[in-house]
Design a protein around this motif. Structure first.
Motif, PDB file in Angstrom:
ATOM      1  N   ARG A  38       0.843  -1.214   0.000  1.00  0.00           N
ATOM      2  CA  ARG A  38       0.000   0.000   0.000  1.00  0.00           C
ATOM      3  C   ARG A  38       0.879   1.266   0.000  1.00  0.00           C
ATOM      4  O   ARG A  38       0.677   2.187   0.807  1.00  0.00           O
ATOM      5  N   TRP A  42      -0.095   8.254  -6.509  1.00  0.00           N
ATOM      6  CA  TRP A  42      -1.286   8.329  -7.357  1.00  0.00           C
ATOM      7  C   TRP A  42      -0.974   8.162  -8.832  1.00  0.00           C
ATOM      8  O   TRP A  42      -1.775   7.582  -9.576  1.00  0.00           O
ATOM      9  N   VAL A  45      -0.629   4.579  -9.642  1.00  0.00           N
ATOM     10  CA  VAL A  45      -1.975   4.008  -9.582  1.00  0.00           C
ATOM     11  C   VAL A  45      -2.726   4.333 -10.869  1.00  0.00           C
ATOM     12  O   VAL A  45      -3.378   3.477 -11.474  1.00  0.00           O
ATOM     13  N   CYS A  88     -15.076   6.899  -5.924  1.00  0.00           N
ATOM     14  CA  CYS A  88     -14.226   7.594  -4.949  1.00  0.00           C
ATOM     15  C   CYS A  88     -14.980   7.908  -3.665  1.00  0.00           C
ATOM     16  O   CYS A  88     -14.391   7.912  -2.569  1.00  0.00           O
ATOM     17  N   VAL A  92     -13.920   3.347  -2.461  1.00  0.00           N
ATOM     18  CA  VAL A  92     -12.539   3.551  -2.002  1.00  0.00           C
ATOM     19  C   VAL A  92     -12.422   3.627  -0.486  1.00  0.00           C
ATOM     20  O   VAL A  92     -11.618   2.899   0.118  1.00  0.00           O
ATOM     21  N   ASN A  96     -10.438   0.676   1.797  1.00  0.00           N
ATOM     22  CA  ASN A  96      -9.226   1.063   2.527  1.00  0.00           C
ATOM     23  C   ASN A  96      -9.417   0.975   4.043  1.00  0.00           C
ATOM     24  O   ASN A  96      -8.492   0.623   4.773  1.00  0.00           O
ATOM     25  N   TYR A 263      -6.074   0.276  -7.313  1.00  0.00           N
ATOM     26  CA  TYR A 263      -6.140   1.431  -6.421  1.00  0.00           C
ATOM     27  C   TYR A 263      -6.047   1.054  -4.948  1.00  0.00           C
ATOM     28  O   TYR A 263      -5.901   1.927  -4.092  1.00  0.00           O
ATOM     29  N   LEU A 264      -6.082  -0.241  -4.640  1.00  0.00           N
ATOM     30  CA  LEU A 264      -5.805  -0.666  -3.270  1.00  0.00           C
ATOM     31  C   LEU A 264      -4.314  -0.591  -2.950  1.00  0.00           C
ATOM     32  O   LEU A 264      -3.923  -0.665  -1.782  1.00  0.00           O
ATOM     33  N   ALA A 266      -2.520   2.012  -3.400  1.00  0.00           N
ATOM     34  CA  ALA A 266      -2.180   3.404  -3.098  1.00  0.00           C
ATOM     35  C   ALA A 266      -1.886   3.602  -1.614  1.00  0.00           C
ATOM     36  O   ALA A 266      -2.302   2.816  -0.762  1.00  0.00           O
ATOM     37  N   ASN A 269      -6.421   7.039   0.961  1.00  0.00           N
ATOM     38  CA  ASN A 269      -7.626   7.358   0.181  1.00  0.00           C
ATOM     39  C   ASN A 269      -7.370   8.450  -0.854  1.00  0.00           C
ATOM     40  O   ASN A 269      -7.870   8.386  -1.978  1.00  0.00           O
ATOM     41  N   SER A 272      -5.554   7.070  -3.909  1.00  0.00           N
ATOM     42  CA  SER A 272      -6.476   6.223  -4.678  1.00  0.00           C
ATOM     43  C   SER A 272      -7.446   7.083  -5.482  1.00  0.00           C
ATOM     44  O   SER A 272      -7.687   6.840  -6.670  1.00  0.00           O
TER      45      SER A 272
END
Length: 368
Positions: A38, A42, A45, A88, A92, A96, A263-264, A266, A269, A272
């Motif tokens: 993680r 960005w 990603v 988003c 997301v 997360n 996006y996991l 990242a 939040n 992502s």
């Protein structure tokens, strides 16, 4: 293929694999393998999301789509930005917060293990078929160019893919996709440049667009309506693109692990969300320019003779078969049509430049 071509091809494949494995050398645990600990910024990603969504199918088939049907396919992505906003806001922060590895792990927490097993199976089945097509497409091109056996070409292409994805995990995928994206976009820019450069003397980029537009290839926005009302069989229009594209993107980016897993990786939040939101913003213009290359290729073949078939091996086989006389007759007819088409395209561009009426009096061979 010259020795230099082989060197570039081999070196590119080796550099991509080695670079991906090098960048993932610190991935020693489960979270590092699947989620890059993680730690991804960005922009990686973003590139990983775009690289996963825009496979070889996109770059090979989208120009062909524009060549035959025009640019209305771009409307298919109009619902994407709105879907990114929804994801988003909802998906997301939940993923997360729970620190899940997959979207299906969340379903197990929310429902039960049976739901996770079912959705995981459906994902693997669907993604396996999709990946198979994504590998088959470039393999088909290589097979046609070099005369390789398609079976072994698929094995080699798939083997190279397996080496760095299985060995390096999510981090290797992210970094290799960054390199692949750079290479692909440079190549596509050069392809577009060469198409315009090889147009006849005095014919430029805007002339090519005029010809394509006159032949209905610049149909970027379509309503789907006809004289008889709305055509429900029309695949690509502003309504199907906005509504259908929204729900398709929502399901793909919200529930498909091939995207959720991107996006996991990242840092948080914010990272992502940035990756997803910028993807929603740049995907539409990116697809526009990919389709534009197909339109430019179409315009190019209005000024130059198009082949009887773009699959040269197929033509060669037909010329040596029992149908060779028919192929020769068809080739002569097609050559005559190409000559007429070239004259008309040149007359049209001259009329545009002179702002005269000579094209409109060119009725003898007017195909516009």
């Amino acid at each position: 293929m010259t020795p230099l071509d082989w060197l570039v091809l081999t070196a590119t494949l080796c550099v991509i694999i080695i670079y991906g494995l090098y960048k993932s050398r610190t991935t020693k645990n489960l979270e590092g393998y699947f989620l890059s600990n993680r730690s991804m910024p960005w922009y990686l990603v973003l590139l990983s999301i775009m690289g996963t969504q825009a496979s070889a199918i996109t770059f090979l088939s989208a120009p062909g789509q524009a060549y035959t049907d025009g640019m209305r396919f771009v409307q298919y992505y109009f619902g994407l930005p709105l879907a990114m906003v929804v994801i988003c806001v909802t998906f997301v922060p939940i993923f997360n917060k729970l620190k899940v590895y997959t979207a299906y792990e969340y379903l197990e927490k929310r429902f039960d293990n049976k739901t996770r097993i079912l959705t995981s199976f459906l994902f693997l089945l669907q993604r396996g078929l999709s990946t198979g097509i994504s590998i088959y497409a470039p393999s088909l091109i290589l097979s046609s160019l070099f005369g390789w056996d398609i079976f072994w070409t698929n094995i080699i292409m798939g083997g190279v893919l397996i080496i760095y994805t299985v060995s390096g995990g999510a981090k290797a995928v992210a970094y290799t996709q960054k390199l692949q994206f750079i290479i692909i976009f440079i190549a596509m820019f050069l392809a577009g440049y060469m198409v315009v450069k090889l147009l006849p003397e005095g014919v430029g980029f805007t002339d090519a667009l005029h010809v394509s537009g006159k032949l209905g290839k610049l149909n970027i926005i379509t309503s789907g309506t006809t004289k008889n009302g709305f055509n429900w069989n029309d695949r690509y229009n502003i309504w199907s693109g906005t509504i259908g594209g929204f729900f398709l993107a929502l399901s793909y980016f919200g529930t498909d692990q091939s995207q959720v897993g991107r996006y996991l990786t990242a840092k948080n939040n914010t990272e992502s969300r940035l990756g997803l939101l910028i993807n929603g913003l740049v995907k539409v213009p990116m697809q526009f320019f990919i389709l534009l290359i197909g339109v430019l290729v179409f315009a190019f073949y209005q000024f130059h003779a198009a082949p009887l078939s773009f699959n040269s091996r197929l033509v060669s086989e037909a010329e040596t078969s029992v149908y060779k006389d028919s192929v020769q007759l068809l080739q002569r007819q097609y050559t005559a049509i190409n000559g007429t088409k070239e004259q008309t395209a040149i007359a049209f561009t001259k009329a545009l430049k002179n702002k005269g009426n000579e094209f409109f009096h060119f009725v003898g061979i007017n195909i516009f």
